[in-house]
Design an enzyme around this catalytic site. Structure first.
Site, PDB file in Angstrom:
ATOM      1  CB  SER A  89      18.669  11.695 -13.937  1.00 15.32           C
ATOM      2  OG  SER A  89      19.244  12.280 -12.786  1.00 15.32           O
ATOM      3  CE  LYS A 133      22.808  11.445 -13.715  1.00 12.46           C
ATOM      4  NZ  LYS A 133      22.330  12.748 -13.200  1.00 12.46           N
TER       5      LYS A 133
END
Length: 207
Positions: free
Chosen positions: A124, A161
């Site tokens: 990701s 993230k």
């Protein structure tokens, strides 16, 4: 002591941890069970390799016949950064049971200094060079700002993230267009910041 492979480091770290917790080294069967070896014989082969490299001495005639060649206290002072594995819900990320092993990396190589390593799972964050299997160096802090890459705990999951705060909502952005942002309602969802990313160690560098 000659350099160890990552697997040998795991075995050596297990020996140290067991000695700290119980006062005695593990048996071959215990090593095999903890590290997923198929048999105690596989553990024995790793112990022999550690002995050849000068990390331990093997004492014949006893199942716990393992002796460290350097005092445990001296090694603990220089054991490096803890590598955090799977994190159980509700427990501190640096709890002893989460530490898979230690890597001899100088924390001061990173700015700010690193407190632990986290193994990256998934792609990701690939667009900024954080790849599956990499070791992410993390500075433990809750003082974070929009735009920083953070290690966050959402419900029962730990994720890496880019942070964006929007009032009572947090949005965690991936660096890969195949992944949707994670939106967190702070009023209803458990959310904690564990730290900020301060560097990446490519997984292949340790093989």
């Amino acid at each position: 002591m000659r350099p160890l492979t990552p697997r040998q480091e795991e075995v050596l770290q297990l020996i140290k941890t067991t000695m700290l917790e119980t006062g005695m080294p593990p048996t071959r069967a215990e090593i095999a069970r903890h590290l997923g070896f198929k048999s105690a014989n596989a553990a024995e082969e790793h112990l022999k390799a550690l002995a050849r490299k000068g990390a331990i001495e093997i004492l014949p005639g006893t199942s716990r016949g393992i002796r460290l060649t350097e005092p445990l206290e001296d090694q603990l002072e220089d054991q490096g950064l803890p590598l955090i594995g799977r994190v159980a819900a509700g427990e501190p990320i640096l709890a002893q049971e989460h530490v898979e092993m230690h890597y001899k990396v100088d924390p001061s190589l990173f700015k700010p200094s690193a407190d632990f390593l986290l193994r990256v799972s998934g792609m990701s964050m690939k667009d900024i060079g954080i790849l599956d299997g990499d070791l992410l160096a993390v500075h433990k802090t809750t003082d974070v700002h929009n735009g920083q890459v953070v290690v966050a705990r959402v419900d029962e999951d730990v994720t890496v993230k880019r942070l964006e705060r929007k009032g009572r909502q947090v949005v965690l952005h991936a660096e890969n267009e195949d992944f949707q942002p994670i939106k967190v309602d702070l009023a209803t969802q458990p959310f904690n910041i564990e730290g900020i990313a301060v560097g990446v160690i490519r997984n292949a560098d340790w093989m």
